[in-house]
Structures are given as structure tokens and as C-alpha cells.
Design a protein around this motif. Structure first.
Motif, short mmCIF file in Angstrom:
data_model
loop_
_atom_site.label_atom_id
_atom_site.label_comp_id
_atom_site.label_asym_id
_atom_site.label_seq_id
_atom_site.Cartn_x
_atom_site.Cartn_y
_atom_site.Cartn_z
N VAL A 74 0.84 -1.20 0.00
CA VAL A 74 0.00 0.00 0.00
C VAL A 74 0.87 1.25 0.00
O VAL A 74 0.61 2.22 -0.73
CB VAL A 74 -0.95 0.00 1.22
N ASP A 75 1.91 1.25 0.82
CA ASP A 75 2.79 2.41 0.88
C ASP A 75 3.66 2.55 -0.37
O ASP A 75 3.98 3.66 -0.79
CB ASP A 75 3.70 2.31 2.12
N LYS A 76 4.00 1.41 -1.01
CA LYS A 76 4.90 1.45 -2.16
C LYS A 76 4.17 1.60 -3.49
O LYS A 76 4.63 2.31 -4.39
CB LYS A 76 5.76 0.18 -2.21
N GLN A 77 3.04 0.90 -3.62
CA GLN A 77 2.36 0.84 -4.92
C GLN A 77 1.03 1.58 -4.96
O GLN A 77 0.45 1.73 -6.03
CB GLN A 77 2.13 -0.62 -5.32
N GLY A 78 0.53 2.00 -3.80
CA GLY A 78 -0.72 2.75 -3.76
C GLY A 78 -1.93 1.89 -3.43
O GLY A 78 -1.91 0.66 -3.60
N VAL A 79 -2.99 2.55 -2.97
CA VAL A 79 -4.18 1.85 -2.51
C VAL A 79 -4.90 1.12 -3.63
O VAL A 79 -5.30 -0.04 -3.48
CB VAL A 79 -5.14 2.85 -1.83
N PHE A 80 -5.06 1.75 -4.77
CA PHE A 80 -5.87 1.17 -5.85
C PHE A 80 -5.23 -0.10 -6.41
O PHE A 80 -5.90 -1.14 -6.55
CB PHE A 80 -6.06 2.19 -6.96
N ASN A 81 -3.95 -0.06 -6.73
CA ASN A 81 -3.27 -1.23 -7.26
C ASN A 81 -3.31 -2.38 -6.25
O ASN A 81 -3.52 -3.54 -6.61
CB ASN A 81 -1.82 -0.90 -7.60
N SER A 82 -3.11 -2.04 -4.99
CA SER A 82 -3.13 -3.05 -3.94
C SER A 82 -4.52 -3.67 -3.80
O SER A 82 -4.67 -4.88 -3.56
CB SER A 82 -2.71 -2.43 -2.61
N MET A 83 -5.55 -2.86 -3.96
CA MET A 83 -6.92 -3.35 -3.84
C MET A 83 -7.24 -4.34 -4.96
O MET A 83 -7.88 -5.38 -4.73
CB MET A 83 -7.89 -2.17 -3.88
N LEU A 84 -6.80 -4.08 -6.19
CA LEU A 84 -7.06 -4.99 -7.31
C LEU A 84 -6.43 -6.36 -7.07
O LEU A 84 -7.05 -7.40 -7.32
CB LEU A 84 -6.53 -4.39 -8.61
N VAL A 85 -5.20 -6.38 -6.61
CA VAL A 85 -4.52 -7.64 -6.32
C VAL A 85 -5.27 -8.40 -5.22
O VAL A 85 -5.47 -9.62 -5.30
CB VAL A 85 -3.06 -7.39 -5.90
N SER A 86 -5.70 -7.68 -4.21
CA SER A 86 -6.40 -8.30 -3.08
C SER A 86 -7.70 -8.96 -3.52
O SER A 86 -8.02 -10.09 -3.13
CB SER A 86 -6.69 -7.25 -2.00
N PHE A 87 -8.47 -8.26 -4.33
CA PHE A 87 -9.72 -8.83 -4.86
C PHE A 87 -9.46 -10.10 -5.66
O PHE A 87 -10.18 -11.10 -5.54
CB PHE A 87 -10.43 -7.81 -5.75
N THR A 88 -8.41 -10.09 -6.49
CA THR A 88 -8.11 -11.23 -7.37
C THR A 88 -7.80 -12.48 -6.54
O THR A 88 -8.31 -13.58 -6.82
CB THR A 88 -6.92 -10.90 -8.28
N VAL A 89 -6.96 -12.35 -5.53
CA VAL A 89 -6.59 -13.50 -4.71
C VAL A 89 -7.80 -14.02 -3.94
O VAL A 89 -8.00 -15.24 -3.81
CB VAL A 89 -5.45 -13.12 -3.74
N PHE A 90 -8.64 -13.12 -3.45
CA PHE A 90 -9.82 -13.54 -2.70
C PHE A 90 -10.77 -14.35 -3.58
O PHE A 90 -11.32 -15.37 -3.17
CB PHE A 90 -10.53 -12.31 -2.14
#
Length: 475
Positions: A74-90
Motif C-alpha cells: 500500500v505504501d509502495k504501490q498505492g491503494v488502488f493497485n493493492s486493492m485490485l490484487v487483493s480482490f483477485t486473490v480472494f
């Protein structure tokens, strides 16, 4: 001044973000509450009652890994990019769980789900720290609890009906369209925050802290596996090996002073971890107790336990109003009151399950009491901990909160599952196993109350990511 006091989380500058993160949490809440209801049914259908605790522990152990990985990203890549990855794994984990052929495949799917869920909630907490001033954080954290209201009303009962009359697999499948809707509706809000966020960039490689979290999850898994077969030498060896891996890593991953429950952030996190562990383990095994000991159907048991989630939401809104009224001066008292209420609720659960001729009304009351207690304490400990976040490291503090929640709950449910497995191995009966589990939860919440005596409020000034000065509340 008067105009400033009227600003709320649903005012125009905050409305889109508030609705967006509540949608994300609502989806996650529905899945979590539904699985709690159908876990006993899954274990029975797959002849895996001895692995009951792993339905939750696999999720929670991988959740703590996802929490720390995403706290970094989140700190390195930003909230939005991190959120997309999180949704995909879930989503990947949900598909695996729904298509499971045996208990081990289901546990693997739950592990993917846990990683994604931990990552998602870390992103949400980072949004709170980045986007909302301290004066609104108790409101938005209370709104998080409101995100549980609709899932609490329909989730457990609906999941119980599906599991009883169709198949528990559909409880997983119906989560996927909900995830898609949540992603579509939050897309713009998180993208806009990404553009304004001060990301640090850098490599995506796993850092030492994340690697340590993975090893900790492995060590914890070894310990819990060993405890489940502690009557033979292999179980003892696995337990000892797990402890040897875990103890040094816990010293590194938890904030300094945690083991000594030092005043301030360490005491706040220990207090939170213990009562959250008690709450979720109690809820998970009460369902098993209601179906195995009281003979209730999954839908009825889920409906009773859902009362706890509803009272949690009500108490969370109450503490937000009280916080606004006393300007934060009563935060520590509210934490202690909430934990004290939980102690009474857990004692009532034990009486309701094991006394003869007790009806479901006593179970219902106990769930309302426990839920009210955790609802009073949980948003308050979160806002106390968030005051310690440093500029540019909001994701790290969010990860600390999620790490504590995941690790303590994983340990509590995992040890509880081992107790049930031990009772089955020793032929003590399921009732003895559940009784030992609930006594363990009572001990945890008592220790949480003692730890809460050392909570203190940080009084200092800091700057938000937008450059505005935020006054933390003195106490």
C-alpha cells in the motif's frame, strides 16, 4: 467553528470513499458470517470434524501474511493497485473452496481467501488513516460495524438454509457476484485516492518482515497440527518445532514491548488481540455446540449467533456518539467496559450450553451481550492505535492492527480446534471438547481486561497526508 463540527463521514468530500469501503467490508462480512454458520455442516459432510478448526485457522494464518504483504505494498504501490490484487486473490480462493473435493482442498481455498481478505482490510484501514482526520475516525470505524448489519441480518440464516436444503458450496459461489459489484462501485473512489497518495515506489520483492510473517504462519501451522495429535511423539515434535520457529519471529514482528505488555501501543494491541480472539473463537464453536449438543439446525444456530453481530453494530455507533461527546477522554474506560461486558457474556454462553433444560433464549441473550461488549471496545482500540501511525507509514500501522487480529484469532481458534480433536482422540466426547474451548476463551478475555489497565492515549500533533494538522486527543 460550528460548521467544522457538523462535518461527517457522509458529507460530500467523504461520501464516495465512505460508501466504497463499506461495500467492500459488507462483502467480506457476508462471507465470514456465512462460513461460520456452515462450517459444522462442511466438516460433517466431508468427515473432517477433527479438522474443524482449520476451516478458520487456514484463513486466519494466511490473512496475517496478506496483511503484512499488503501493508508494505500500500505504501509502495498505492491503494488502488493493492486493492485490485487483493480482490483477485480472494476470488481465486473462493472458487477453490466452492469446488473442493475434500477437506484439504477446502482448507487450501480458505488459505487463498484469507490472504485476499487480510490484504483487502489492510487497504481499507490505510484509507481511513490517509483520508479521514482523527475527529472522524471513530465515526468511520463505527460505520465499518454498520457494514455488518445487512450480512448479519440475512447472512447466517440464508447460508444455513442453503447448506441445509441445497448445498454449502453455493454459499461460496454467491460471494463472487457480490465481489464483482463491490469492485465496480469502489473503482473510482480508490483510483482517485491513488492519484493523491504519496506512494514511495520501490521493488515488489518480499522484504524481511514479510518473509518473517510467512515463517510465522508456517510455525503456527506446525504448532496447531502438533497440538491436534499431541498424544503421540509426532505431535509433540511438531508442537516443539512450531514453537521454536514462532517465538523469535513474534519478538520481531510484534511492536517492541508487546511481550511485556508495556503501556501505550503494545498494551493496546495485546488487549485488542485477546478480546477479538475470544469473540471469534466463541462464535465459531458456539455454532458447533448448538448443532452438536442442542440439536439445532444450521440456519437456526446462525440466526442466534447473528444477534451478536447486530449488537456489535449498535454498540459501535454508541461509542462513536460518546467519543464525540467527551472528545475522546473516555476511550480507555469504554474499552474496559466493553471487555467487562464480554466476560459476563462468555460466562452466560457456558451456562446456556451446558446447563440442563436451558432454552435458546439464554443463548440469544449471551450473544447480544458479547457482541455489545466487543462493539464498544473494538473501534476504540483501533482509533487509539491509529494515533501512533507515522506519516508515510499508514499502511504499516494498518497492518499491525490486522496482524494482531489475525494472529491472535488464528491461535485461539487453532488451539480450540486442537482441543476438540484431542477430546475426540481420547474419547471424552464432543461436549468435553467444546467445554474446554469455552473455558479457554473465558481465560483470554480475563487476560484482556488486565492488559487494558495499561492502555494509554498518545497525545501529540502530526500532519495528515493532505498536509493538514490533526490534533490527537489528550487523555
Amino acid at each position: 467553528m460550528t460548521e467544522h463540527k457538523t462535518v461527517g463521514i457522509f458529507d460530500r468530500q467523504y461520501r464516495a470513499m465512505t460508501i466504497g469501503i463499506m461495500l467492500v467490508l459488507t462483502t467480506s462480512a457476508f462471507e465470514g458470517l456465512a462460513i461460520t454458520t456452515i462450517a459444522a455442516k462442511i466438516a460433517q459432510d466431508m468427515q473432517g470434524l477433527h479438522l474443524y478448526g482449520w476451516i478458520f485457522s487456514a484463513f486466519l494464518l494466511s490473512q496475517l501474511v496478506g496483511t503484512l504483504v499488503m501493508g508494505q505494498q500500500v505504501d509502495k504501490q498505492g491503494v488502488f493497485n493493492s486493492m485490485l490484487v487483493s480482490f483477485t486473490v480472494f476470488v481465486l480462493g473462493t472458487i477453490i473452496a466452492a469446488a473442493s473435493l475434500n477437506m484439504y482442498m477446502l482448507i487450501g481455498g480458505r488459505a487463498f481467501q484469507g490472504f485476499g481478505a487480510g490484504a483487502l482490510i489492510t487497504c481499507v484501514y490505510a484509507c481511513v488513516t490517509l483520508y479521514y482526520p482523527d475527529s472522524l475516525r471513530t465515526q468511520i470505524l463505527a460505520a465499518f460495524s454498520m457494514a455488518f448489519v445487512l450480512p448479519s441480518l440475512i447472512g447466517p440464516y440464508f447460508a444455513g438454509l442453503i447448506a441445509s436444503y441445497i448445498s454449502w458450496r453455493f454459499v461460496f459461489w454467491i460471494v463472487i457476484p457480490l465481489i464483482a459489484i463491490a469492485l465496480l462501485l469502489t473503482y473510482r473512489s480508490f483510483r482517485d485516492l491513488q492519484r493523491s497518495q504519496q506512494v514511495t515506489g520501490g521493488a515488489r520483492a518480499i522484504d524481511s518482515r514479510t518473509g518473517q510473517a510467512i515463517l510465522l504462519a508456517i510455525g503456527t501451522g506446525l504448532l496447531l497440527t502438533g497440538l491436534g495429535m499431541i498424544t503421540n511423539w509426532q505431535g509433540i515434535a511438531l508442537s516443539m518445532g512450531g514453537l521454536m520457529i514462532m517465538i523469535p519471529l513474534m519478538h520481531k514482528l510484534l511492536p517492541q514491548g508487546t511481550f511485556l505488555v508495556q503501556a501505550g501501543l503494545p498494551a493496546t494491541l495485546v488487549t485488542r488481540g485477546l478480546y477479538v480472539a475470544c469473540y471469534f473463537a466463541t462464535e465459531s464453536f458456539v455454532i458447533l455446540g448448538l448443532t452438536e449438543l442442542k440439536g439445532l439446525s444450521a440456519d437456526t444456530a446462525g440466526l442466534l449467533v447473528a444477534a451478536g453481530s447486530l449488537s456489535w453494530s449498535g454498540a459501535a455507533w454508541l461509542q462513536a456518539r460518546l467519543d464525540a461527546k467527551d472528545r475522546g477522554e473516555g476511550r480507555k474506560r469504554r474499552v474496559m467496559l466493553g471487555i467487562g461486558t464480554m466476560i459476563g457474556g462468555v460466562m452466560l454462553v457456558i451456562l446456556a450450553l451446558f446447563l440442563q433444560d436451558t432454552g435458546i433464549m439464554l443463548i440469544l441473550i449471551s450473544q447480544i451481550i458479547i457482541g455489545f461488549g466487543v462493539g464498544l471496545a473494538n473501534p476504540t482500540t483501533a482509533v487509539i492505535a491509529l494515533q501512533y501511525a507515522e506519516l508515510g507509514h499508514e499502511g504499516k500501522m494498518s497492518a499491525n492492527l490486522q496482524f494482531v487480529d489475525s494472529f491472535y484469532v488464528a491461535m485461539s481458534i487453532g488451539v480450540s480446534g486442537a482441543l476438540v480433536a484431542l477430546a475426540e482422540t481420547m474419547r471424552w466426547g464432543i461436549s468435553t471438547g467444546i467445554f474446554m474451548v469455552l473455558m479457554l476463551q473465558l481465560l483470554l478475555v480475563l487476560l484482556s481486561f488486565l492488559s487494558s489497565l495499561r492502555i494509554s492515549i498518545l497525545a501529540r500533533h502530526k500532519h495528515s497526508s493532505a498536509g493538514q494538522k490533526i490534533d490527537t486527543l489528550p487523555m
